[in-house]
Write a protein that holds these residues in place. Sequence first.
Motif, PDB file in Angstrom:
ATOM      1  N   TYR A  81       0.837  -1.205   0.000  1.00 52.10           N
ATOM      2  CA  TYR A  81       0.000   0.000   0.000  1.00 52.10           C
ATOM      3  C   TYR A  81       0.873   1.257   0.000  1.00 52.10           C
ATOM      4  O   TYR A  81       0.607   2.216  -0.722  1.00 52.10           O
ATOM      5  CB  TYR A  81      -0.919  -0.028   1.219  1.00 52.10           C
ATOM      6  CG  TYR A  81      -1.946   1.082   1.257  1.00 52.10           C
ATOM      7  CD1 TYR A  81      -2.810   1.297   0.191  1.00 52.10           C
ATOM      8  CD2 TYR A  81      -2.060   1.893   2.374  1.00 52.10           C
ATOM      9  CE1 TYR A  81      -3.766   2.311   0.244  1.00 52.10           C
ATOM     10  CE2 TYR A  81      -3.015   2.903   2.434  1.00 52.10           C
ATOM     11  CZ  TYR A  81      -3.859   3.103   1.351  1.00 52.10           C
ATOM     12  OH  TYR A  81      -4.803   4.105   1.400  1.00 52.10           O
ATOM     13  N   ASP A  82       1.928   1.223   0.788  1.00 53.64           N
ATOM     14  CA  ASP A  82       2.875   2.335   0.805  1.00 53.64           C
ATOM     15  C   ASP A  82       3.487   2.526  -0.581  1.00 53.64           C
ATOM     16  O   ASP A  82       3.642   3.655  -1.055  1.00 53.64           O
ATOM     17  CB  ASP A  82       3.975   2.077   1.839  1.00 53.64           C
ATOM     18  CG  ASP A  82       5.059   3.120   1.780  1.00 53.64           C
ATOM     19  OD1 ASP A  82       4.806   4.273   2.179  1.00 53.64           O
ATOM     20  OD2 ASP A  82       6.176   2.794   1.312  1.00 53.64           O
ATOM     21  N   GLY A  83       3.818   1.431  -1.245  1.00 55.37           N
ATOM     22  CA  GLY A  83       4.373   1.516  -2.599  1.00 55.37           C
ATOM     23  C   GLY A  83       3.402   2.158  -3.574  1.00 55.37           C
ATOM     24  O   GLY A  83       3.791   2.957  -4.428  1.00 55.37           O
ATOM     25  N   LEU A  84       2.122   1.798  -3.446  1.00 55.97           N
ATOM     26  CA  LEU A  84       1.091   2.409  -4.288  1.00 55.97           C
ATOM     27  C   LEU A  84       1.056   3.915  -4.091  1.00 55.97           C
ATOM     28  O   LEU A  84       1.132   4.688  -5.048  1.00 55.97           O
ATOM     29  CB  LEU A  84      -0.277   1.806  -3.964  1.00 55.97           C
ATOM     30  CG  LEU A  84      -1.492   2.548  -4.542  1.00 55.97           C
ATOM     31  CD1 LEU A  84      -1.594   2.301  -6.040  1.00 55.97           C
ATOM     32  CD2 LEU A  84      -2.771   2.141  -3.833  1.00 55.97           C
ATOM     33  N   LEU A  85       0.932   4.343  -2.832  1.00 52.56           N
ATOM     34  CA  LEU A  85       0.817   5.769  -2.538  1.00 52.56           C
ATOM     35  C   LEU A  85       2.073   6.532  -2.941  1.00 52.56           C
ATOM     36  O   LEU A  85       1.993   7.603  -3.544  1.00 52.56           O
ATOM     37  CB  LEU A  85       0.518   5.986  -1.054  1.00 52.56           C
ATOM     38  CG  LEU A  85      -0.774   5.347  -0.519  1.00 52.56           C
ATOM     39  CD1 LEU A  85      -0.946   5.664   0.948  1.00 52.56           C
ATOM     40  CD2 LEU A  85      -1.982   5.778  -1.326  1.00 52.56           C
ATOM     41  N   THR A  86       3.230   5.968  -2.642  1.00 49.44           N
ATOM     42  CA  THR A  86       4.494   6.626  -2.966  1.00 49.44           C
ATOM     43  C   THR A  86       4.656   6.795  -4.474  1.00 49.44           C
ATOM     44  O   THR A  86       5.165   7.811  -4.946  1.00 49.44           O
ATOM     45  CB  THR A  86       5.669   5.824  -2.378  1.00 49.44           C
ATOM     46  OG1 THR A  86       5.484   5.714  -0.964  1.00 49.44           O
ATOM     47  CG2 THR A  86       6.992   6.505  -2.650  1.00 49.44           C
ATOM     48  N   SER A  87       4.194   5.803  -5.238  1.00 53.14           N
ATOM     49  CA  SER A  87       4.346   5.889  -6.696  1.00 53.14           C
ATOM     50  C   SER A  87       3.456   6.972  -7.310  1.00 53.14           C
ATOM     51  O   SER A  87       3.715   7.435  -8.419  1.00 53.14           O
ATOM     52  CB  SER A  87       4.043   4.538  -7.352  1.00 53.14           C
ATOM     53  OG  SER A  87       2.657   4.262  -7.308  1.00 53.14           O
ATOM     54  N   LEU A  88       2.398   7.387  -6.603  1.00 56.45           N
ATOM     55  CA  LEU A  88       1.491   8.409  -7.129  1.00 56.45           C
ATOM     56  C   LEU A  88       1.827   9.821  -6.651  1.00 56.45           C
ATOM     57  O   LEU A  88       1.373  10.803  -7.240  1.00 56.45           O
ATOM     58  CB  LEU A  88       0.049   8.075  -6.746  1.00 56.45           C
ATOM     59  CG  LEU A  88      -0.518   6.786  -7.350  1.00 56.45           C
ATOM     60  CD1 LEU A  88      -1.885   6.481  -6.774  1.00 56.45           C
ATOM     61  CD2 LEU A  88      -0.577   6.877  -8.864  1.00 56.45           C
ATOM     62  N   ILE A  89       2.622   9.923  -5.574  1.00 59.39           N
ATOM     63  CA  ILE A  89       3.000  11.242  -5.041  1.00 59.39           C
ATOM     64  C   ILE A  89       3.795  12.022  -6.086  1.00 59.39           C
ATOM     65  O   ILE A  89       4.706  11.486  -6.714  1.00 59.39           O
ATOM     66  CB  ILE A  89       3.843  11.088  -3.748  1.00 59.39           C
ATOM     67  CG1 ILE A  89       2.986  10.549  -2.610  1.00 59.39           C
ATOM     68  CG2 ILE A  89       4.498  12.397  -3.340  1.00 59.39           C
ATOM     69  CD1 ILE A  89       1.954  11.503  -2.072  1.00 59.39           C
ATOM     70  N   GLY A  90       3.431  13.278  -6.256  1.00 60.85           N
ATOM     71  CA  GLY A  90       4.158  14.139  -7.190  1.00 60.85           C
ATOM     72  C   GLY A  90       3.812  13.934  -8.651  1.00 60.85           C
ATOM     73  O   GLY A  90       4.411  14.546  -9.527  1.00 60.85           O
ATOM     74  N   THR A  91       2.836  13.070  -8.948  1.00 63.48           N
ATOM     75  CA  THR A  91       2.415  12.870 -10.337  1.00 63.48           C
ATOM     76  C   THR A  91       1.191  13.739 -10.611  1.00 63.48           C
ATOM     77  O   THR A  91       0.620  14.343  -9.705  1.00 63.48           O
ATOM     78  CB  THR A  91       2.055  11.391 -10.604  1.00 63.48           C
ATOM     79  OG1 THR A  91       0.865  11.057  -9.881  1.00 63.48           O
ATOM     80  CG2 THR A  91       3.190  10.462 -10.196  1.00 63.48           C
ATOM     81  N   ALA A  92       0.777  13.775 -11.859  1.00 61.41           N
ATOM     82  CA  ALA A  92      -0.397  14.576 -12.232  1.00 61.41           C
ATOM     83  C   ALA A  92      -1.700  13.844 -11.918  1.00 61.41           C
ATOM     84  O   ALA A  92      -2.773  14.378 -12.152  1.00 61.41           O
ATOM     85  CB  ALA A  92      -0.333  14.906 -13.721  1.00 61.41           C
ATOM     86  N   PHE A  93      -1.598  12.625 -11.404  1.00 60.95           N
ATOM     87  CA  PHE A  93      -2.799  11.844 -11.115  1.00 60.95           C
ATOM     88  C   PHE A  93      -3.347  12.243  -9.750  1.00 60.95           C
ATOM     89  O   PHE A  93      -3.073  11.613  -8.727  1.00 60.95           O
ATOM     90  CB  PHE A  93      -2.485  10.350 -11.156  1.00 60.95           C
ATOM     91  CG  PHE A  93      -3.715   9.495 -11.135  1.00 60.95           C
ATOM     92  CD1 PHE A  93      -4.531   9.394 -12.245  1.00 60.95           C
ATOM     93  CD2 PHE A  93      -4.073   8.798 -10.001  1.00 60.95           C
ATOM     94  CE1 PHE A  93      -5.670   8.618 -12.227  1.00 60.95           C
ATOM     95  CE2 PHE A  93      -5.212   8.014  -9.959  1.00 60.95           C
ATOM     96  CZ  PHE A  93      -6.009   7.932 -11.083  1.00 60.95           C
TER      97      PHE A  93
END
Length: 197
Positions: free
Chosen positions: A115-127
């Motif tokens: 879950y942490d990996g999911l959230l971290t991968s979306l931080i700072g993106t345009a999504f």
Amino acid sequence: MKRQIVPALPTERAQYERWYRLGLAAMTAVSARLRAEQRATGSETVSWFPQFVVRCSAVHADARITTVETVVHSLPVQPTAVRVAPNWVELTFELSQYADVPAWRASDGALWRLYDGLLTSLIGTAFEPLTQIRVGLTWYGDGQAGAREVMRPKFNLYDARQTRVTMVPNVQGPRLTVSPGGRWQRQTKIGAVVKKS
């Protein structure tokens, strides 16, 4: 260097915490389900893996499909499926890199690291902004006893080689689309749906 990094940290931390809370109930439900699956099989390892579905508010997303595709392809972990509707975009992340029938020692710690990996991968993106996080379980197996690749799953194993983008008519309520599963049979149990209030 400090001027570039430090000011961004509080914003990213606040964003991460909002998203963490958004999927908290769904993650708790899936954790309980995984423990039930382990008890049912009597084994430490299971072939049920978390599936993450995140939805982002996006006005007229269906009219900006090229922009959506560009944003999706810029993500560090590619989703297995993307659904685009007039007012939202939804990404589905499922385990996609495996050789044999995958299995893992499903602990709470390992689940929350995904879950942490999911959230971290979306931080700072345009999504963004995220409005919904759903978590379910997908079973990977061929229905026969055989070799199982016991793995320690990391979120980068959810990176799909090819992302399928699907247009969705303007419908009410969430629907879950699961990508075809190659040679493995898949069953999906949908976890709790958590909406942003």
